[in-house]
Design a protein around this motif. Structure first.
Motif, PDB file in Angstrom:
ATOM      1  N   PRO A  73       0.827  -1.213   0.000  1.00  9.73           N
ATOM      2  CA  PRO A  73       0.000   0.000   0.000  1.00  9.73           C
ATOM      3  C   PRO A  73       0.859   1.260   0.000  1.00  9.73           C
ATOM      4  O   PRO A  73       1.903   1.327   0.642  1.00  9.73           O
ATOM      5  CB  PRO A  73      -0.795  -0.117   1.301  1.00  9.73           C
ATOM      6  N   GLY A  74       0.413   2.259  -0.748  1.00 13.99           N
ATOM      7  CA  GLY A  74       1.141   3.517  -0.829  1.00 13.99           C
ATOM      8  C   GLY A  74       2.219   3.540  -1.883  1.00 13.99           C
ATOM      9  O   GLY A  74       2.934   4.532  -2.025  1.00 13.99           O
ATOM     10  N   THR A  75       2.375   2.439  -2.639  1.00 15.82           N
ATOM     11  CA  THR A  75       3.362   2.386  -3.714  1.00 15.82           C
ATOM     12  C   THR A  75       2.662   2.015  -5.019  1.00 15.82           C
ATOM     13  O   THR A  75       1.482   1.670  -5.039  1.00 15.82           O
ATOM     14  CB  THR A  75       4.463   1.359  -3.421  1.00 15.82           C
ATOM     15  N   TYR A  76       3.386   2.104  -6.110  1.00 18.67           N
ATOM     16  CA  TYR A  76       2.814   1.753  -7.402  1.00 18.67           C
ATOM     17  C   TYR A  76       3.848   1.010  -8.241  1.00 18.67           C
ATOM     18  O   TYR A  76       5.037   0.986  -7.915  1.00 18.67           O
ATOM     19  CB  TYR A  76       2.333   3.000  -8.149  1.00 18.67           C
ATOM     20  N   GLY A  77       3.409   0.419  -9.337  1.00 20.37           N
ATOM     21  CA  GLY A  77       4.305  -0.298 -10.230  1.00 20.37           C
ATOM     22  C   GLY A  77       3.990  -1.768 -10.284  1.00 20.37           C
ATOM     23  O   GLY A  77       3.402  -2.335  -9.357  1.00 20.37           O
ATOM     24  N   GLU A  78       4.354  -2.395 -11.396  1.00 21.19           N
ATOM     25  CA  GLU A  78       4.133  -3.820 -11.588  1.00 21.19           C
ATOM     26  C   GLU A  78       5.466  -4.531 -11.789  1.00 21.19           C
ATOM     27  O   GLU A  78       6.479  -3.909 -12.114  1.00 21.19           O
ATOM     28  CB  GLU A  78       3.226  -4.058 -12.800  1.00 21.19           C
ATOM     29  N   LEU A  79       5.437  -5.833 -11.611  1.00 18.16           N
ATOM     30  CA  LEU A  79       6.645  -6.629 -11.851  1.00 18.16           C
ATOM     31  C   LEU A  79       7.030  -6.536 -13.311  1.00 18.16           C
ATOM     32  O   LEU A  79       6.223  -6.807 -14.202  1.00 18.16           O
ATOM     33  CB  LEU A  79       6.390  -8.092 -11.464  1.00 18.16           C
ATOM     34  N   ALA A 304       6.655   2.570   6.216  1.00 18.21           N
ATOM     35  CA  ALA A 304       5.224   2.276   6.089  1.00 18.21           C
ATOM     36  C   ALA A 304       4.999   1.097   5.149  1.00 18.21           C
ATOM     37  O   ALA A 304       4.173   0.213   5.429  1.00 18.21           O
ATOM     38  CB  ALA A 304       4.487   3.516   5.584  1.00 18.21           C
ATOM     39  N   ALA A 305       5.719   1.063   4.034  1.00 14.99           N
ATOM     40  CA  ALA A 305       5.571  -0.049   3.086  1.00 14.99           C
ATOM     41  C   ALA A 305       6.111  -1.350   3.678  1.00 14.99           C
ATOM     42  O   ALA A 305       5.521  -2.420   3.501  1.00 14.99           O
ATOM     43  CB  ALA A 305       6.297   0.279   1.785  1.00 14.99           C
ATOM     44  N   ALA A 306       7.229  -1.244   4.410  1.00 16.16           N
ATOM     45  CA  ALA A 306       7.863  -2.444   4.954  1.00 16.16           C
ATOM     46  C   ALA A 306       7.016  -3.116   6.025  1.00 16.16           C
ATOM     47  O   ALA A 306       7.169  -4.319   6.272  1.00 16.16           O
ATOM     48  CB  ALA A 306       9.233  -2.091   5.527  1.00 16.16           C
ATOM     49  N   ARG A 307       6.118  -2.366   6.656  1.00 15.79           N
ATOM     50  CA  ARG A 307       5.279  -2.961   7.698  1.00 15.79           C
ATOM     51  C   ARG A 307       4.382  -4.082   7.165  1.00 15.79           C
ATOM     52  O   ARG A 307       3.938  -4.936   7.923  1.00 15.79           O
ATOM     53  CB  ARG A 307       4.396  -1.882   8.337  1.00 15.79           C
ATOM     54  N   HIS A 308       4.146  -4.093   5.849  1.00 18.23           N
ATOM     55  CA  HIS A 308       3.270  -5.108   5.262  1.00 18.23           C
ATOM     56  C   HIS A 308       4.037  -6.384   4.894  1.00 18.23           C
ATOM     57  O   HIS A 308       3.436  -7.379   4.512  1.00 18.23           O
ATOM     58  CB  HIS A 308       2.566  -4.527   4.033  1.00 18.23           C
ATOM     59  N   SER A 309       5.379  -6.329   5.002  1.00 12.80           N
ATOM     60  CA  SER A 309       6.201  -7.535   4.856  1.00 12.80           C
ATOM     61  C   SER A 309       7.455  -7.332   5.701  1.00 12.80           C
ATOM     62  O   SER A 309       8.564  -7.186   5.169  1.00 12.80           O
ATOM     63  CB  SER A 309       6.573  -7.783   3.385  1.00 12.80           C
ATOM     64  N   GLY A 313      10.732  -8.584   3.562  1.00  9.77           N
ATOM     65  CA  GLY A 313      10.778  -7.464   2.646  1.00  9.77           C
ATOM     66  C   GLY A 313      10.139  -7.771   1.311  1.00  9.77           C
ATOM     67  O   GLY A 313       9.322  -8.686   1.166  1.00  9.77           O
ATOM     68  N   TYR A 314      10.564  -7.020   0.281  1.00  7.49           N
ATOM     69  CA  TYR A 314       9.949  -7.128  -1.046  1.00  7.49           C
ATOM     70  C   TYR A 314      10.949  -7.446  -2.160  1.00  7.49           C
ATOM     71  O   TYR A 314      10.615  -7.361  -3.329  1.00  7.49           O
ATOM     72  CB  TYR A 314       9.214  -5.830  -1.382  1.00  7.49           C
ATOM     73  N   GLY A 315      12.171  -7.792  -1.820  1.00  5.19           N
ATOM     74  CA  GLY A 315      13.141  -8.199  -2.841  1.00  5.19           C
ATOM     75  C   GLY A 315      13.805  -7.066  -3.569  1.00  5.19           C
ATOM     76  O   GLY A 315      14.964  -7.169  -3.965  1.00  5.19           O
ATOM     77  N   ASN A 316      13.091  -5.959  -3.767  1.00  5.60           N
ATOM     78  CA  ASN A 316      13.636  -4.808  -4.479  1.00  5.60           C
ATOM     79  C   ASN A 316      12.941  -3.553  -3.966  1.00  5.60           C
ATOM     80  O   ASN A 316      12.017  -3.631  -3.163  1.00  5.60           O
ATOM     81  CB  ASN A 316      13.427  -4.969  -5.990  1.00  5.60           C
ATOM     82  N   THR A 317      13.395  -2.401  -4.421  1.00  9.27           N
ATOM     83  CA  THR A 317      12.789  -1.146  -4.007  1.00  9.27           C
ATOM     84  C   THR A 317      11.421  -0.973  -4.656  1.00  9.27           C
ATOM     85  O   THR A 317      11.052  -1.710  -5.569  1.00  9.27           O
ATOM     86  CB  THR A 317      13.687   0.036  -4.394  1.00  9.27           C
ATOM     87  N   ARG A 318      10.664   0.001  -4.183  1.00  8.37           N
ATOM     88  CA  ARG A 318       9.372   0.361  -4.755  1.00  8.37           C
ATOM     89  C   ARG A 318       9.301   1.877  -4.871  1.00  8.37           C
ATOM     90  O   ARG A 318      10.073   2.603  -4.244  1.00  8.37           O
ATOM     91  CB  ARG A 318       8.217  -0.126  -3.864  1.00  8.37           C
TER      92      ARG A 318
END
Length: 421
Positions: A73-79, A304-309, A313-318
């Motif tokens: 949440p709060g970020t955008y973009g697709e793989l 804030a984004a990291a709280r959801h994982s 984490g998410y492997g890469n930046t957002r």
């Protein structure tokens, strides 16, 4: 360049050639291949204390790859290709620097004397100062490298890849309210230049002042005096703080006549700087802390984004929605201040939190803290310098990304400590 130490000499002394070709920070990945082959032939392989922590860091990064397609949440973009390329290159770098440490630790003192390795870092310091002066006096210098010509457009145009393969002398930013070049040659970013020049200065002093004769001392003093110009023009407060704390550390840890002489030298250098034309530029930078708001927004959005994982984490930046001034995302003709750095770009700690969660960040901190604790009692010049660099790593992780070239220099410094023990 002869003997088993040739990959290290090629990396440190030959770095300007790598940069000119467009490899730059990727040179350690290229040279990790022959290092791994030669290391395999030298079995059994010695490993340093803390080796398991770095292996866990690597393993955690592999696990974090399962989150590449997720959008917090709060970020955008697709793989897409860019996200996969960034993930793959970071994985390659984390692996390559580990191979480099193992290679250095398994070379004997005869094959690569400690002083020779320290002076190789000193040579790179001279290269860094030359690149900084290039950025000050010819800030527009850049060209298309051979690697850039050869890469397919979809890969070469990736912003992360572009910074690595396109040689430029400086980054031009409105830090003081007007366009100002910040030196970055021969590295990938202005902040990478700041981190690297401070680490390399430490080793240049050890190699050419502490262990040098009169001519060595005169040479390194002249180079450090020249380095003051790009260090000031870098407008890099993290670098300035790091150098100040480094001087304080040395004064506290040495004793006797050395401490008195050092205090006198610092006082003389401070007076000379205060009377120089460089002092007003430092005052202007301190009066315009414009990047504080940008960093505050980016760090807050990262957490804030990291709280959801939080664990892997998410492997890469957002990319976050909006920036510190507007909810609009992306720079446009009517909103030149819109847009923002990727999440995690304001320090290695924040990068690890978004890419690998608190687990990765904790492992990284534990690795360097363990090095400080283990080698604190080593009061030799190399021991004192190595512990100082480990301390700078823990300071810079709040403001500088460790990738790409800084991490390599951090781990060369770690290998020097390991070899010294």
């Amino acid at each position: 360049m002869r003997g088993p130490a040739w990959p290290i000499a090629a990396l440190l002394v030959g770095y300007p050639v790598w940069w000119a070709l467009g490899f730059g920070g990727l040179s350690v990945v290229v040279l990790a291949v022959p290092m791994a082959v030669l290391l395999w032939r030298r079995r059994p392989i010695r490993v340093p204390p803390g080796f398991g922590l770095w292996l866990l860091l690597l393993a955690g990064y592999l696990v974090s790859g399962i989150m590449l397609a997720e959008t917090p949440p709060g970020t955008y973009g697709e793989l897409g290709p860019g996200r996969i390329v960034g993930y793959t290159m970071r994985l390659a770098l984390y692996t390559a620097v580990l191979i480099m440490v193992l290679y250095l630790g398994n070379l004997t003192e005869r094959e690569l004397p400690q002083l020779r390795l320290v002076r190789m870092l000193g040579v790179l310091f001279v290269t860094t100062v030359a690149g900084g002066l290039l950025g000050v006096f010819l800030p527009g210098f850049s060209y298309t490298s051979p690697v850039e010509w050869l890469l397919p457009r979809w890969l070469g145009d990736n912003p992360f890849v572009q910074n690595l393969i396109h040689p430029t002398a400086a980054q031009t930013q409105k830090v003081l309210g007007y366009a100002m070049p910040r030196p970055e040659a021969p590295f990938e970013w202005a902040n990478a230049w700041g981190s690297n020049v401070s680490v390399l200065l430490v080793w240049a002093v050890v190699g050419w002042w502490v262990y040098g004769g009169p001519r060595h001392k005169l040479f390194v003093a002249a180079v450090i005096a020249l380095a003051a110009v790009p260090i000031v023009y870098s407008l890099n407060r993290g670098l300035w703080i790091g150098l100040g704390l480094a001087v304080l550390y040395v004064i506290v840890r040495v004793g006797g006549r050395t401490r008195v002489a050092l205090c006198g030298a610092v006082a003389a250098a401070t007076l000379a700087f205060a009377l120089s034309p460089l002092a007003p530029l430092v005052a202007q930078r301190l009066d315009k802390p414009h990047s504080n708001d940008i960093r505050a927004f980016t760090v807050t959005a990262t957490l804030a984004a990291a709280r959801h994982s939080p664990v892997i984490g998410y492997g890469n930046t957002r990319n976050a929605m909006g920036n510190h001034r507007t909810i609009t995302t992306g720079r446009t003709d009517w909103c030149t201040t819109c847009g923002h750095p990727p999440l995690g770009s304001d320090g290695q700690l924040w990068l690890l939190i978004i890419t690998q969660g608190v687990t990765g960040a904790a492992l990284y901190v534990a690795f360097f803290l363990r090095a400080v604790r283990r080698h604190w009692s080593d009061r030799s010049p190399i021991g004192l310098a190595g512990v100082l660099v480990m301390g700078l790593v823990l300071l810079y992780m709040f403001v500088y990304d460790g990738l790409v070239t800084p991490l390599g220099l951090y781990l060369v410094s770690f290998a020097l400590l390991w070899r010294n023990a």
